[in-house]
Motif scaffolding. Structure first.
Motif, mmCIF file in Angstrom:
data_model
loop_
_atom_site.group_PDB
_atom_site.id
_atom_site.type_symbol
_atom_site.label_atom_id
_atom_site.label_comp_id
_atom_site.label_asym_id
_atom_site.label_seq_id
_atom_site.Cartn_x
_atom_site.Cartn_y
_atom_site.Cartn_z
ATOM 1 N N HIS A 72 5.848 -2.936 -6.442
ATOM 2 C CA HIS A 72 4.537 -3.546 -6.222
ATOM 3 C C HIS A 72 4.201 -4.383 -7.451
ATOM 4 O O HIS A 72 4.821 -4.251 -8.515
ATOM 5 C CB HIS A 72 3.501 -2.451 -5.985
ATOM 6 C CG HIS A 72 2.113 -2.947 -5.710
ATOM 7 N ND1 HIS A 72 1.835 -3.959 -4.818
ATOM 8 C CD2 HIS A 72 0.905 -2.577 -6.228
ATOM 9 C CE1 HIS A 72 0.541 -4.185 -4.780
ATOM 10 N NE2 HIS A 72 -0.041 -3.364 -5.627
ATOM 11 N N ALA A 110 -3.178 -0.099 -8.132
ATOM 12 C CA ALA A 110 -1.767 -0.506 -8.055
ATOM 13 C C ALA A 110 -0.836 0.693 -8.168
ATOM 14 O O ALA A 110 0.192 0.765 -7.484
ATOM 15 C CB ALA A 110 -1.453 -1.529 -9.143
ATOM 16 N N VAL A 130 1.774 1.922 -5.143
ATOM 17 C CA VAL A 130 3.228 1.978 -5.262
ATOM 18 C C VAL A 130 3.746 3.390 -4.991
ATOM 19 O O VAL A 130 4.827 3.568 -4.400
ATOM 20 C CB VAL A 130 3.681 1.460 -6.646
ATOM 21 C CG1 VAL A 130 3.414 2.464 -7.763
ATOM 22 C CG2 VAL A 130 5.151 1.063 -6.620
ATOM 23 N N SER A 170 6.045 -4.273 -1.561
ATOM 24 C CA SER A 170 4.727 -4.666 -1.052
ATOM 25 C C SER A 170 4.682 -6.171 -0.805
ATOM 26 O O SER A 170 5.475 -6.938 -1.362
ATOM 27 C CB SER A 170 3.637 -4.273 -2.051
ATOM 28 O OG SER A 170 3.675 -5.131 -3.186
ATOM 29 N N CYS A 228 -1.076 -2.221 4.181
ATOM 30 C CA CYS A 228 -0.186 -2.931 3.251
ATOM 31 C C CYS A 228 0.954 -3.588 4.029
ATOM 32 O O CYS A 228 1.608 -2.941 4.849
ATOM 33 C CB CYS A 228 0.379 -1.943 2.238
ATOM 34 S SG CYS A 228 1.581 -2.652 1.087
#
Length: 355
Positions: free
Chosen positions: A279, A302, A306, A323, A349
């Motif tokens: 990511h 973040a 991930v 991602s 996502c």
């Protein structure tokens, strides 16, 4: 009575040297100012490091440069000590004097010249050895502290501790490519294997994934059980370069694990598999904990994304998931798996996988 330049340096300035290379270069320069006709010098120090046992710094007068030779674990008279002596012999006319003890004592300071040292020069070098003992010991203690903190905390956290960051505080915001990797079937492996075999498997796994991360300019932030959180910071390189480096690291880790699994299979041991998520985003890296027991931790959306994305590897049948934000910053061929809901994250996502 006015002290020679070399002794003044050792008394007043040597303790400020950041490492052995700087110490040797500056000491050699002051000895030259005192009129000692040096051709070269060497400083060997014990190194408190998991792999490296000694560091040898080699200086030559014609360039003023210092290079470093690393000695791996072994006896005190191992090859790196011979390297220093052979180096000095090649620079001088076979004239070599060791003044600061043997490597087993923690340091060896040696010099060579193109002619025989005079009695006054030899006396000065012996005085230099006496005066050098204290700053060399301080330098060794400082090196020990840095190596221990780096070994257990990692480079980024060690630097913050050394800078005096010893209180709870928000820390720094880091924009980076994030890599989260997790060993598959570790619980089952622990149930059917001896503890020492489990530890050996973990070490082998961490060697492959962390070694690949470091090889491509990344940093391992945390070992989390059998998982690894690593970053490829954006700063000197742009987002595209960071993402490409992360993808290359994943490729290297997969190759390393394939090689390891062939060896394990040949020994009748179960093979190891892992899932990885990539990511791109920002995270907060700082001290979290109680007032007197702290840990450097990465937090932020973040990091959450991930780690949750890696959890889709098994359901989606892929070992590497990427991602949509990460995919937008790389030209590596990827194929889209659609949008997926991640546990605890509001927005779906967009997920990609490697071919």
């Amino acid at each position: 009575m006015r002290l020679p330049s070399s002794l003044s340096f050792l008394v007043d300035k040597a303790i400020a040297c950041e490492d052995g290379a700087v110490f040797l270069a500056e000491l050699a320069a002051t000895l030259a100012a005192d009129g000692v006709p040096l051709a070269g010098g060497a400083l060997t120090q014990l190194a408190p490091h998991p792999i490296i046992e000694r560091r040898t710094f080699l200086w030559r007068a014609d360039t003023g440069k210092v290079i470093e030779a690393l000695g791996l674990a072994g006896p005190a008279d191992a090859d790196d000590v011979h390297v220093a002596r052979n180096w000095l012999a090649a620079l001088g006319a076979g004239v070599q004097v060791d003044f600061a003890g043997a490597p087993s004592d923690g340091a060896m300071l040696a010099w060579t010249a193109s002619r025989q040292f005079s009695q006054a020069e030899s006396d000065l070098l012996r005085q230099v050895a006496r005066f050098a003992a204290a700053p060399l010991a301080l330098l060794a203690n400082r090196s020990t502290l840095v190596e221990l903190l780096t070994t257990y905390l990692g480079r980024r956290s060690a630097a913050q501790v050394l800078a005096g960051r010893l209180r709870r505080e928000p820390g720094e915001t880091i924009r980076a490519g994030l890599l989260y990797a997790d060993l598959r079937g570790f619980t089952e492996l622990s149930e059917v294997s001896d503890a020492k075999d489990v530890v050996a498997a973990l070490d082998a796994w961490f060697d492959r994934i962390a070694g690949a991360v470091h090889a491509f300019g990344g940093e391992v932030l945390k070992f989390i059980g059998d998982g690894v959180l690593a970053i490829f910071p954006i700063g000197e390189r742009n987002a595209a370069s960071a993402c490409d480096a992360a993808l290359r690291a994943v490729g290297a880790a997969r190759a390393g694990m394939n090689h390891l699994n062939r060896a394990r299979a040949a020994q009748g041991m179960p093979t190891l598999s892992f899932g990885t998520a990539l990511h791109l985003g920002e995270m907060l890296w700082g001290n979290i904990g109680t007032a007197d027991r702290l840990d450097f931790t990465a937090i932020g959306p973040a990091v959450n994304l991930v780690s949750r994305l890696e959890g889709l590897c098994r359901p989606l049948g892929h070992t590497v998931l990427v991602s949509g934000i990460f995919a937008a910053h790389t030209k590596q061929p990827l194929f889209e798996l659609g949008e997926h809901k991640l546990r605890g994250i509001t927005a779906p996502c967009k997920v990609f996988a490697l071919p």
